[in-house]
Scaffold this active site. Structure first.
Site, PDB file in Angstrom:
ATOM      1  N   THR A 125       0.840  -1.196   0.000  1.00 15.00           N
ATOM      2  CA  THR A 125       0.000   0.000   0.000  1.00 15.00           C
ATOM      3  C   THR A 125       0.876   1.248   0.000  1.00 15.00           C
ATOM      4  O   THR A 125       1.704   1.436   0.896  1.00 15.00           O
ATOM      5  CB  THR A 125      -0.920   0.017   1.228  1.00 15.00           C
ATOM      6  OG1 THR A 125      -1.692  -1.182   1.245  1.00 15.00           O
ATOM      7  CG2 THR A 125      -1.847   1.216   1.188  1.00 15.00           C
ATOM      8  N   CYS A 265      -2.613  -1.243   8.547  1.00 11.16           N
ATOM      9  CA  CYS A 265      -3.405  -0.762   7.409  1.00 11.16           C
ATOM     10  C   CYS A 265      -4.212   0.475   7.767  1.00 11.16           C
ATOM     11  O   CYS A 265      -3.843   1.588   7.419  1.00 11.16           O
ATOM     12  CB  CYS A 265      -4.335  -1.877   6.908  1.00 11.16           C
ATOM     13  SG  CYS A 265      -3.476  -3.261   6.140  1.00 11.16           S
ATOM     14  N   ARG A 336       1.712  -5.454  15.463  1.00 12.66           N
ATOM     15  CA  ARG A 336       2.233  -4.219  14.875  1.00 12.66           C
ATOM     16  C   ARG A 336       1.242  -3.070  15.052  1.00 12.66           C
ATOM     17  O   ARG A 336       0.076  -3.180  14.715  1.00 12.66           O
ATOM     18  CB  ARG A 336       2.528  -4.410  13.383  1.00 12.66           C
ATOM     19  CG  ARG A 336       3.764  -5.245  13.085  1.00 12.66           C
ATOM     20  CD  ARG A 336       3.939  -5.435  11.590  1.00 12.66           C
ATOM     21  NE  ARG A 336       2.861  -6.249  11.029  1.00 12.66           N
ATOM     22  CZ  ARG A 336       2.695  -6.441   9.711  1.00 12.66           C
ATOM     23  NH1 ARG A 336       3.503  -5.859   8.851  1.00 12.66           N
ATOM     24  NH2 ARG A 336       1.718  -7.202   9.272  1.00 12.66           N
TER      25      ARG A 336
END
Length: 460
Positions: A125, A265, A336
């Protein structure tokens, strides 16, 4: 389409660079149809895969044992492939600007081993322009080859949802893009081998990059709205979950809920878009406002917990608090950018002794990233408050009766109170108060049932 034909006839191989939560499932899926080289710089991870162990828990040990993926940490093996997929993480730096180090490093590694006639597809991304303006020059410099002549590039943003067993690579429409029509057609045909529901051909690489980065920005903004509502309704003493259930009866009400927004994300991707917007002279208003709300939720939750403890006449400094769940989402070992850590750090600032229980979390990653050790559920005794942060299946199975046993026994509370008060009426009032503080961040338990059992209950 000559390359595609060679791939399906096993005359050519594909490679996966980056075998984490995204890359490894892709490699395994392709290996059912074609020859795959799975490359990662982490030799320890490669050894685990070779031993039949799936540290990501995305596909499971049995599938890893049976897969034909050729796992390797030897970058020269990439020369055996002609179709390369780069699936490395794209985090942000401490100042919340894009950290392109992983994708740049992967591009250098691949560039050193790139051969003529190859196609390179990036899945990481990024903001619009990274593939063509950042990665391609690196590939050309390292390989000595010319993009568009000696090799081609494409982009196909990852959409795998870690921990989600329903929405998988095979069941999510895949967006694909190529630098020209020929590349687009080959990339589409290759992905159609494993994506059962088909692909969507984007009109350009930048369009595909932009489509990916706004997917998570949209979710982030919607969750931020829910979090803001939760803050407002808590001040009004209104149960947010009950409000959302009522509002959700309308057909076009969007089904979002408040929570801690972490991970690699949703909590990261919006910053890629706002960074690029800043470069173009535009300062984001809605996106960054949503990010600020979500980034501050760990502090808000911790402060709300402390207030509940004060209400229950708890001594804050030295209080014992247990947190169940520390990963960034349920049924996933990934820690994470988990915002549960924000809650822990904030409580520790108040002098609270925090114990963490998580049956799914990667213990080594948790220690390496945050210096947090995990406890077993049996170690959770005589707590002043218990927090349920992540609804793993194993955690959801814990009953309210079991939670009650995690607090100080009534007899001990009685003796402590006896030393503090003299009047019997005061003593009885002290003993009969709601002394068991249950913080249910994601609303796992029924509020009324919890309160009926004597819990001082709070949730977003």
């Amino acid at each position: 389409m000559e390359l595609y034909k060679k791939i399906i006839n096993r005359e050519e191989k594909i490679s996966l660079l980056g075998l984490g939560y995204v890359g490894m499932p892709i490699a395994v899926a392709f290996a059912k149809k074609i020859d795959v080289i799975g490359f990662d710089v982490n030799k320890e991870k490669i050894n685990l895969y070779r031993s039949g162990i799936d540290p990501t828990k995305e596909v499971g040990n049995e599938i890893i044992k049976s897969t034909t993926v050729d796992f390797t940490a030897d970058e020269t093996r990439l020369r055996e492939a002609k179709f390369h997929i780069v699936a490395v993480p794209t985090p942000v730096k401490e100042d919340r600007t894009p950290d392109l180090t992983p994708v740049e490093s992967a591009s250098r590694t691949l560039g050193r081993n790139l051969t003529k006639g190859s196609i390179v597809v990036f899945e990481s991304t990024v903001y619009p322009g990274v593939t063509e303006e950042v990665c391609v020059p690196i590939l050309e410099k390292e390989s000595g080859l010319q993009c568009g002549v000696d090799f081609k590039v494409g982009y196909s943003p990852e959409r795998i949802n870690p921990g989600d067993k329903e929405h998988r690579l095979e069941t999510i429409i895949k967006v694909v893009a190529g630098m020209d029509q020929e590349t687009l057609d080959v990339v589409a045909k290759v992905y159609e081998l494993v994506v059962d529901v088909g692909v969507h051909k984007a009109e350009s690489i930048k369009v595909a990059e932009a489509a990916k980065v706004i997917e998570n920005a949209q979710r982030d903004i919607n969750i931020a709205f829910m979090n803001e509502l939760s803050i407002i309704f808590n001040k009004m003493n209104i149960d947010t979950k009950a409000v959302l259930e009522a509002a959700g009866t309308k057909w076009n009400f969007l089904n979002f809920s408040p929570g801690l927004v972490g991970g690699h994300c949703i909590g990261v991707d919006p910053y890629y878009l706002t960074y690029k917007a800043e470069q173009m002279g535009y300062h984001s208003q809605i996106i960054l406002s949503g990010r600020k709300i979500n980034d501050d939720m760990g502090k808000y939750v911790a402060e709300s917990i402390v207030k509940k403890m004060i209400k229950a006449n708890k001594q804050i400094n030295g209080a014992k608090v247990a947190i169940f769940g520390v990963t960034f989402k349920e049924n996933c070992p990934d820690v994470r950018n988990t915002k549960v850590v924000d809650v822990i750090k904030e409580l520790e600032e108040y002098g609270v002794d925090v114990k963490v229980v998580d049956p799914a979390a990667d213990k080594e990653d948790l220690w390496r990233e945050y210096r947090i050790n995990l406890c077993e559920i049996e170690d959770i005794k005589e707590m002043d408050a218990v927090i349920f942060a992540v609804p793993h299946e194993e955690i959801k199975a814990i009953s309210l009766e079991k939670i009650k046993d995690m607090f100080k026994p009534v007899e001990k509370v009685y003796l402590e109170a006896l030393n503090e008060v003299a009047a019997t009426s005061e003593l009885e009032q002290d003993i009969n108060r709601n002394d068991c503080i249950l913080i249910d961040i994601k609303g796992m338990y029924n509020r009324k049932e919890a309160e009926d059992k004597g819990f001082l209950y709070w949730r977003l």
